[in-house]
Design an enzyme around this catalytic site. Structure first.
Site, PDB file in Angstrom:
ATOM      1  N   HIS A  64      -5.160  -3.499 -14.736  1.00  0.00           N
ATOM      2  CA  HIS A  64      -5.505  -2.188 -14.166  1.00  0.00           C
ATOM      3  C   HIS A  64      -5.174  -1.146 -15.240  1.00  0.00           C
ATOM      4  O   HIS A  64      -4.294  -1.362 -16.070  1.00  0.00           O
ATOM      5  CB  HIS A  64      -4.633  -1.985 -12.920  1.00  0.00           C
ATOM      6  CG  HIS A  64      -4.915  -0.754 -12.136  1.00  0.00           C
ATOM      7  ND1 HIS A  64      -4.442   0.482 -12.498  1.00  0.00           N
ATOM      8  CD2 HIS A  64      -5.607  -0.562 -10.990  1.00  0.00           C
ATOM      9  CE1 HIS A  64      -4.825   1.371 -11.596  1.00  0.00           C
ATOM     10  NE2 HIS A  64      -5.534   0.760 -10.670  1.00  0.00           N
ATOM     11  N   GLN A  79      -0.567  -5.695  -6.719  1.00  0.00           N
ATOM     12  CA  GLN A  79      -1.416  -6.465  -5.796  1.00  0.00           C
ATOM     13  C   GLN A  79      -0.746  -7.749  -5.302  1.00  0.00           C
ATOM     14  O   GLN A  79      -1.342  -8.478  -4.509  1.00  0.00           O
ATOM     15  CB  GLN A  79      -2.750  -6.821  -6.469  1.00  0.00           C
ATOM     16  CG  GLN A  79      -3.605  -5.632  -6.857  1.00  0.00           C
ATOM     17  CD  GLN A  79      -4.122  -4.837  -5.654  1.00  0.00           C
ATOM     18  OE1 GLN A  79      -4.020  -5.274  -4.498  1.00  0.00           O
ATOM     19  NE2 GLN A  79      -4.656  -3.664  -5.910  1.00  0.00           N
ATOM     20  N   LYS A 127       0.466   0.433  -0.895  1.00  0.00           N
ATOM     21  CA  LYS A 127      -0.361  -0.768  -0.726  1.00  0.00           C
ATOM     22  C   LYS A 127       0.312  -1.764   0.214  1.00  0.00           C
ATOM     23  O   LYS A 127      -0.202  -2.852   0.460  1.00  0.00           O
ATOM     24  CB  LYS A 127      -0.620  -1.426  -2.081  1.00  0.00           C
ATOM     25  CG  LYS A 127      -1.482  -0.587  -3.015  1.00  0.00           C
ATOM     26  CD  LYS A 127      -1.818  -1.340  -4.274  1.00  0.00           C
ATOM     27  CE  LYS A 127      -2.238  -0.436  -5.409  1.00  0.00           C
ATOM     28  NZ  LYS A 127      -3.601   0.071  -5.292  1.00  0.00           N
ATOM     29  N   ASP A 155       3.266  -6.417 -13.361  1.00  0.00           N
ATOM     30  CA  ASP A 155       2.633  -5.447 -12.476  1.00  0.00           C
ATOM     31  C   ASP A 155       2.394  -6.151 -11.135  1.00  0.00           C
ATOM     32  O   ASP A 155       1.503  -6.980 -11.005  1.00  0.00           O
ATOM     33  CB  ASP A 155       1.319  -4.977 -13.113  1.00  0.00           C
ATOM     34  CG  ASP A 155       0.490  -4.105 -12.168  1.00  0.00           C
ATOM     35  OD1 ASP A 155       0.835  -3.991 -10.983  1.00  0.00           O
ATOM     36  OD2 ASP A 155      -0.524  -3.565 -12.630  1.00  0.00           O
ATOM     37  N   CYS A 209     -10.804   0.883 -11.664  1.00  0.00           N
ATOM     38  CA  CYS A 209      -9.651   1.089 -12.554  1.00  0.00           C
ATOM     39  C   CYS A 209      -9.353  -0.120 -13.433  1.00  0.00           C
ATOM     40  O   CYS A 209      -8.173  -0.384 -13.742  1.00  0.00           O
ATOM     41  CB  CYS A 209      -8.392   1.488 -11.773  1.00  0.00           C
ATOM     42  SG  CYS A 209      -8.560   3.032 -10.921  1.00  0.00           S
TER      43      CYS A 209
HETATM   44  N1  PLP Z   1      -1.831  -2.266 -10.893  1.00  0.00           N
HETATM   45  C1  PLP Z   1      -2.738  -2.865 -10.113  1.00  0.00           C
HETATM   46  C2  PLP Z   1      -3.019  -4.318 -10.303  1.00  0.00           C
HETATM   47  C3  PLP Z   1      -3.397  -2.133  -9.125  1.00  0.00           C
HETATM   48  O1  PLP Z   1      -4.309  -2.719  -8.355  1.00  0.00           O
HETATM   49  C4  PLP Z   1      -3.075  -0.755  -8.969  1.00  0.00           C
HETATM   50  C5  PLP Z   1      -3.761   0.064  -7.961  1.00  0.00           C
HETATM   51  O2  PLP Z   1      -4.820  -0.261  -7.484  1.00  0.00           O
HETATM   52  C6  PLP Z   1      -2.131  -0.201  -9.809  1.00  0.00           C
HETATM   53  C7  PLP Z   1      -1.520  -0.977 -10.759  1.00  0.00           C
HETATM   54  C8  PLP Z   1      -1.757   1.250  -9.721  1.00  0.00           C
HETATM   55  O3  PLP Z   1      -1.166   1.538  -8.518  1.00  0.00           O
HETATM   56  P1  PLP Z   1      -0.772   3.047  -8.171  1.00  0.00           P
HETATM   57  O4  PLP Z   1      -2.046   3.834  -8.204  1.00  0.00           O
HETATM   58  O5  PLP Z   1      -0.177   2.964  -6.819  1.00  0.00           O
HETATM   59  O6  PLP Z   1       0.164   3.485  -9.216  1.00  0.00           O
END
Ligand code: PLP
Length: 417
Positions: free
Chosen positions: A124, A205, A228, A202, A370
């Site tokens: 992401h 998800q 989430k 990270d 993203c």
């Molecule tokens: N990492 C992953 C794999 C994601 O799917 C997301 C959000 O969709 C993020 C990071 C970023 O999350 P946030 O916007 O809550 O910081």
């Protein structure tokens, strides 16, 4: 909980009774954000109605109550991911801020000219851009691990090759927000540590959907977002191993993160407050505690098994739609993936698909979601459509979405599109 009672669960989510474009809402964009149950909404409103006060400051009862509820939620987070103690749980705004905190803090300390940082092609943007900024600032080098030949998982041979460059930091998503693939972060962590790298995971998800144990993964950092996983927006978590956090300098300075302040110098508060400058998102933390209580009552293993059923059902049905291509693992869907299903249908733009489903009351995501490097370079596309499931979705909702997609195909066929 012995039997997974989705109808009972749905009762807790007021929004699921609402309509979108005249149809009962089918919310299938959970990878973007989840809906919130009454228990979380009530925890936030009762804070505002009954004991709103700043934390860590007041000597009066409602401030003590607010501090207790806020800090107790960190204990819940700590137990939820099996960390050693709350010293390892830093509250941030979201996954993005958590990863940036590592890049700005530990990253700035250990990356110098020509030092390598290793990420993957399935990240992401929030696990790409902070490392790009760090590499630019320090003249470091950002490397990428590629995907396997199916384009659904990481190329583990390539992981080993890239580790030969002795990266100082390896940062990988546990679960891809496009492919739904669960990466073997435990194995990657083991390999990366042999090369002396720090491992950042990270978990945006993964933490909402599968049982996470940081002691088992043995990562150095884990980032995830409350929104989430049923909690309010604006609360996120950075787990960090205590020894590392003890050594790491704070990134943001101000109130609450200090022990003493002189005119030209200051000393730091204990962990985790050293990294939490200023008045925090108190209601967010309290809501996070309520969200974890909710997930805990359902049981993460039950959640995982239920979502797997939904995913297998969705994939089996979607495979019958002419021209539909699913990205990620599609055979033996129960192995190594979660309920994030990205797809395209030949001749129909994903935005058109999302609009048609919206008309039918079904919320899905469409776009680069993203993850531009993955969607553009590997999947050879500018956009994909994505359905993603959570604890309250039903087989009927999946069927409605599939029927809606079939209608979209029929419409475009009629129009010769
Ligand atoms: N990492 C992953 C794999 C994601 O799917 C997301 C959000 O969709 C993020 C990071 C970023 O999350 P946030 O916007 O809550 O910081």
């Amino acid at each position: 909980m012995t039997e997974y009672n989705v109808e009972r669960i749905r009762e807790d989510f007021p929004i699921l009774k609402s309509k979108m474009n005249g149809h009962l809402l089918a919310y299938l964009d959970n990878a973007a954000t989840s809906q919130r149950p009454n228990q979380v909404i009530d925890s936030v409103t009762s804070f505002y109605r009954e004991y709103n006060a700043n934390v860590h400051r007041g000597i009066y009862s409602i401030s003590e109550r607010a501090t207790e509820a806020y800090e107790e939620s960190k204990l819940k987070v700590s137990k939820f991911i099996n960390s050693e103690s709350i010293k390892e749980i830093i509250y941030t705004r979201n996954t993005t801020e958590s990863i940036n905190l590592v890049a700005l803090g530990k990253g700035s300390e250990c990356i110098g000219k020509d030092d390598h940082i290793l990420i993957t092609m399935m990240e992401h943007h929030s696990n790409i851009v902070p490392w790009q900024l760090l590499a630019k600032r320090t003249k470091g080098i950002l490397d990428y691990v590629g995907l396997d030949t199916n384009g659904s998982g990481l190329d583990m041979e390539n992981v080993k090759e890239m580790l030969e460059k002795e990266p100082k930091i390896v940062s990988i998503s546990h679960v891809s927000n496009i492919l739904g693939t669960i990466n073997d972060v435990k194995e990657i962590s083991k390999l990366a540590h042999k090369h002396g790298a720090l491992v950042v995971v990270d978990g945006a998800q993964s933490v909402p959907h599968i049982k996470i144990d940081v002691k088992e993964i043995k990562c150095d950092f884990l980032a995830f977002s409350g929104h989430k996983m049923l909690a309010p927006s604006g609360i996120g978590v950075l787990y960090g191993r205590e020894e590392i956090l003890e050594e790491m300098e704070p990134v943001i300075g101000g109130g609450d993160m200090i022990r003493t302040v002189g005119m030209h110098d200051a000393t730091w508060n204990d962990l985790p407050w050293k990294f939490e400058a200023g008045t925090p998102n108190i209601e967010g933390g309290i809501g996070m505690g309520a969200a974890i209580d909710y997930l805990g009552r359902l049981g993460m293993e039950n959640i995982e098994a239920y979502e797997r059923k939904l995913t297998e059902h969705a994939i089996a049905k979607m495979k019958n739609i002419p021209g539909l291509r699913i990205y990620g693992i599609t055979d033996g869907a129960n192995i190594g993936r979660i309920g994030v299903v990205s797809f395209t249908i030949e001749g129909i733009h994903p935005h058109d698909l999302a609009s048609i489903l919206d008309n039918d009351g079904i919320a899905i995501r469409a776009g680069h979601n993203c993850a531009m490097p993955l969607v553009r370079q590997i999947l050879n596309n500018n956009a994909v459509a994505r359905m993603s499931f959570y604890i309250y979705n039903t087989i009927e909702e999946v069927d409605r979405a599939v029927e809606s997609l079939e209608r979209a195909v029929a419409i475009f066929k009629r129009q010769g599109g």
